[in-house]
Design a protein around this motif. Structure first.
Motif, PDB file in Angstrom:
ATOM      1  N   TRP A   1       0.837  -1.198   0.000  1.00 19.30           N
ATOM      2  CA  TRP A   1       0.000   0.000   0.000  1.00 19.30           C
ATOM      3  C   TRP A   1       0.875   1.252   0.000  1.00 19.30           C
ATOM      4  CZ3 TRP A   1      -0.842   4.461   2.666  1.00 19.30           C
ATOM      5  CH2 TRP A   1      -1.980   5.177   2.313  1.00 19.30           C
ATOM      6  N   LEU A   2       1.908   1.264   0.830  1.00 18.15           N
ATOM      7  CA  LEU A   2       2.817   2.420   0.876  1.00 18.15           C
ATOM      8  C   LEU A   2       3.543   2.584  -0.459  1.00 18.15           C
ATOM      9  CD1 LEU A   2       4.155   1.932   4.504  1.00 18.15           C
ATOM     10  CD2 LEU A   2       2.896   3.944   3.662  1.00 18.15           C
ATOM     11  N   GLY A   3       3.857   1.479  -1.130  1.00 16.96           N
ATOM     12  CA  GLY A   3       4.497   1.548  -2.448  1.00 16.96           C
ATOM     13  C   GLY A   3       3.573   2.142  -3.497  1.00 16.96           C
ATOM     14  N   SER A   4       2.276   1.924  -3.359  1.00 16.63           N
ATOM     15  CA  SER A   4       1.296   2.481  -4.297  1.00 16.63           C
ATOM     16  C   SER A   4       0.880   3.899  -3.938  1.00 16.63           C
ATOM     17  CB  SER A   4       0.039   1.604  -4.317  1.00 16.63           C
ATOM     18  OG  SER A   4       0.367   0.309  -4.739  1.00 16.63           O
ATOM     19  N   ASN A   5       1.232   4.353  -2.759  1.00 16.30           N
ATOM     20  CA  ASN A   5       0.837   5.672  -2.268  1.00 16.30           C
ATOM     21  C   ASN A   5       2.071   6.402  -1.752  1.00 16.30           C
ATOM     22  OD1 ASN A   5      -2.352   5.605  -2.185  1.00 16.30           O
ATOM     23  ND2 ASN A   5      -1.610   3.598  -1.546  1.00 16.30           N
ATOM     24  N   THR A   6       2.950   6.752  -2.683  1.00 14.68           N
ATOM     25  CA  THR A   6       4.264   7.282  -2.322  1.00 14.68           C
ATOM     26  C   THR A   6       4.226   8.661  -1.666  1.00 14.68           C
ATOM     27  OG1 THR A   6       4.522   8.100  -4.578  1.00 14.68           O
ATOM     28  CG2 THR A   6       5.453   5.927  -4.074  1.00 14.68           C
ATOM     29  N   ALA A   7       3.115   9.359  -1.745  1.00 11.31           N
ATOM     30  CA  ALA A   7       3.020  10.661  -1.095  1.00 11.31           C
ATOM     31  C   ALA A   7       2.674  10.530   0.387  1.00 11.31           C
ATOM     32  CB  ALA A   7       1.963  11.523  -1.784  1.00 11.31           C
ATOM     33  N   LYS A   8       2.356   9.333   0.827  1.00  8.34           N
ATOM     34  CA  LYS A   8       1.957   9.092   2.213  1.00  8.34           C
ATOM     35  C   LYS A   8       3.106   8.490   3.007  1.00  8.34           C
ATOM     36  CE  LYS A   8      -2.467  10.060   1.620  1.00  8.34           C
ATOM     37  NZ  LYS A   8      -3.145  11.132   2.275  1.00  8.34           N
ATOM     38  N   GLY A   9       3.067   8.744   4.310  1.00 11.84           N
ATOM     39  CA  GLY A   9       4.001   8.139   5.238  1.00 11.84           C
ATOM     40  C   GLY A   9       3.215   7.466   6.342  1.00 11.84           C
ATOM     41  N   ALA A  10       3.904   6.947   7.335  1.00 11.77           N
ATOM     42  CA  ALA A  10       3.213   6.272   8.430  1.00 11.77           C
ATOM     43  C   ALA A  10       3.924   6.522   9.751  1.00 11.77           C
ATOM     44  CB  ALA A  10       3.119   4.777   8.165  1.00 11.77           C
ATOM     45  N   LEU A  11       3.117   6.658  10.777  1.00 13.91           N
ATOM     46  CA  LEU A  11       3.609   6.671  12.154  1.00 13.91           C
ATOM     47  C   LEU A  11       3.359   5.267  12.693  1.00 13.91           C
ATOM     48  CD1 LEU A  11       4.585   8.069  14.753  1.00 13.91           C
ATOM     49  CD2 LEU A  11       2.189   8.631  15.211  1.00 13.91           C
ATOM     50  N   ILE A  12       4.399   4.650  13.220  1.00 15.94           N
ATOM     51  CA  ILE A  12       4.285   3.302  13.778  1.00 15.94           C
ATOM     52  C   ILE A  12       4.329   3.439  15.289  1.00 15.94           C
ATOM     53  CG2 ILE A  12       5.227   0.971  13.825  1.00 15.94           C
ATOM     54  CD1 ILE A  12       6.740   1.763  11.184  1.00 15.94           C
ATOM     55  N   GLU A  13       3.217   3.084  15.942  1.00 17.38           N
ATOM     56  CA  GLU A  13       3.101   3.190  17.388  1.00 17.38           C
ATOM     57  C   GLU A  13       3.358   1.824  18.021  1.00 17.38           C
ATOM     58  OE1 GLU A  13      -0.916   4.445  18.032  1.00 17.38           O
ATOM     59  OE2 GLU A  13      -0.513   6.504  17.391  1.00 17.38           O
ATOM     60  N   GLY A  14       4.323   1.749  18.936  1.00 21.22           N
ATOM     61  CA  GLY A  14       4.589   0.511  19.655  1.00 21.22           C
ATOM     62  C   GLY A  14       3.784   0.463  20.939  1.00 21.22           C
ATOM     63  N   HIS A  15       3.077  -0.646  21.151  1.00 23.08           N
ATOM     64  CA  HIS A  15       2.232  -0.810  22.335  1.00 23.08           C
ATOM     65  C   HIS A  15       2.552  -2.118  23.040  1.00 23.08           C
ATOM     66  CE1 HIS A  15      -0.551   2.493  21.290  1.00 23.08           C
ATOM     67  NE2 HIS A  15      -0.301   2.134  20.036  1.00 23.08           N
ATOM     68  N   CYS A  16       2.230  -2.168  24.338  1.00 21.00           N
ATOM     69  CA  CYS A  16       2.466  -3.352  25.165  1.00 21.00           C
ATOM     70  C   CYS A  16       1.242  -3.648  26.009  1.00 21.00           C
ATOM     71  CB  CYS A  16       3.644  -3.108  26.116  1.00 21.00           C
ATOM     72  SG  CYS A  16       5.191  -2.746  25.273  1.00 21.00           S
ATOM     73  N   ASP A  17       1.233  -4.849  26.604  1.00 20.51           N
ATOM     74  CA  ASP A  17       0.189  -5.118  27.584  1.00 20.51           C
ATOM     75  C   ASP A  17       0.617  -4.494  28.918  1.00 20.51           C
ATOM     76  OD1 ASP A  17       1.810  -7.020  29.019  1.00 20.51           O
ATOM     77  OD2 ASP A  17       1.145  -8.603  27.680  1.00 20.51           O
ATOM     78  N   SER A  18      -0.199  -4.650  29.924  1.00 22.94           N
ATOM     79  CA  SER A  18       0.017  -3.927  31.178  1.00 22.94           C
ATOM     80  C   SER A  18       0.984  -4.604  32.143  1.00 22.94           C
ATOM     81  CB  SER A  18      -1.328  -3.728  31.880  1.00 22.94           C
ATOM     82  OG  SER A  18      -1.921  -4.982  32.146  1.00 22.94           O
ATOM     83  N   ARG A  19       1.535  -5.741  31.784  1.00 24.70           N
ATOM     84  CA  ARG A  19       2.467  -6.410  32.682  1.00 24.70           C
ATOM     85  C   ARG A  19       3.855  -5.838  32.511  1.00 24.70           C
ATOM     86  NH1 ARG A  19       0.798 -12.173  30.691  1.00 24.70           N
ATOM     87  NH2 ARG A  19       0.822 -10.965  28.775  1.00 24.70           N
TER      88      ARG A  19
END
Length: 170
Positions: free
Chosen positions: A90-108
């Motif tokens: 999808w990113l290759g087909s939409n080169t004008a777009k970028g992405a924020l990658i959010e890292g998440h965890c469980d509560s332990r």
């Protein structure tokens, strides 16, 4: 009197700054290594099935699907790699777009440990997308640790949903 007021102000400022529950670790550069280490503060749970990536998260508003991780791990499984391949297409087909990658965890685990683990998860997803041909300059990562759970329940199913890298289109 003035020294007392200044001292109280500084003390209040220090207490307020140290108690923030909305902390985040942000990174825009790729980190080396994506292995995880076991923490003695964490218990060893049963491994529940992994949820699917696309549209899973209530905050998901676009075509980039989330990837999910095993307990105390930042290693990409087969399903996560497949979802990242779809995201890279999808990113290759939409080169004008970028992405924020959010890292998440469980509560332990501790808040500090989970922020670091969330950062490793986001960095691992970012590194994989770069290996698939997405320009690193189009990707940014941030860790929220355990601060933004998808499911607040305290059970295996909820914890599995919260161990993720979430994608937001920029």
């Amino acid at each position: 009197m003035r020294k007392t007021v200044n001292g109280i102000f500084i003390l209040a400022l220090m207490v307020t700054a140290g108690c923030s529950s909305k902390s985040a670790v942000t990174s825009t550069e790729s980190t080396g290594g994506s292995t995880s280490s076991e923490s003695s503060a964490l218990s060893s749970p049963a491994q529940p099935s992994t949820p699917t990536g696309y549209g899973f998260d209530k905050y998901q508003t676009g075509p980039l699907g989330d990837v999910f991780f095993d307990f105390d791990s930042s290693t990409l499984g087969t399903e996560a790699q497949g979802q990242l391949k779809q995201n890279s297409e999808w990113l290759g087909s939409n080169t004008a777009k970028g992405a924020l990658i959010e890292g998440h965890c469980d509560s332990r685990g501790t808040a500090e440990y989970n922020l670091a683990l969330g950062e490793r998860r986001a960095a691992t997803a970012k590194e994989y997308l770069v290996k698939l041909g997405v320009a690193a300059s189009r990707l940014e990562s941030v860790s929220y640790g355990e601060e933004r759970p998808f499911d607040a329940a305290q059970n295996d199913e909820a914890w599995a949903k919260n161990r993720r890298a979430h994608f937001v289109i920029k």
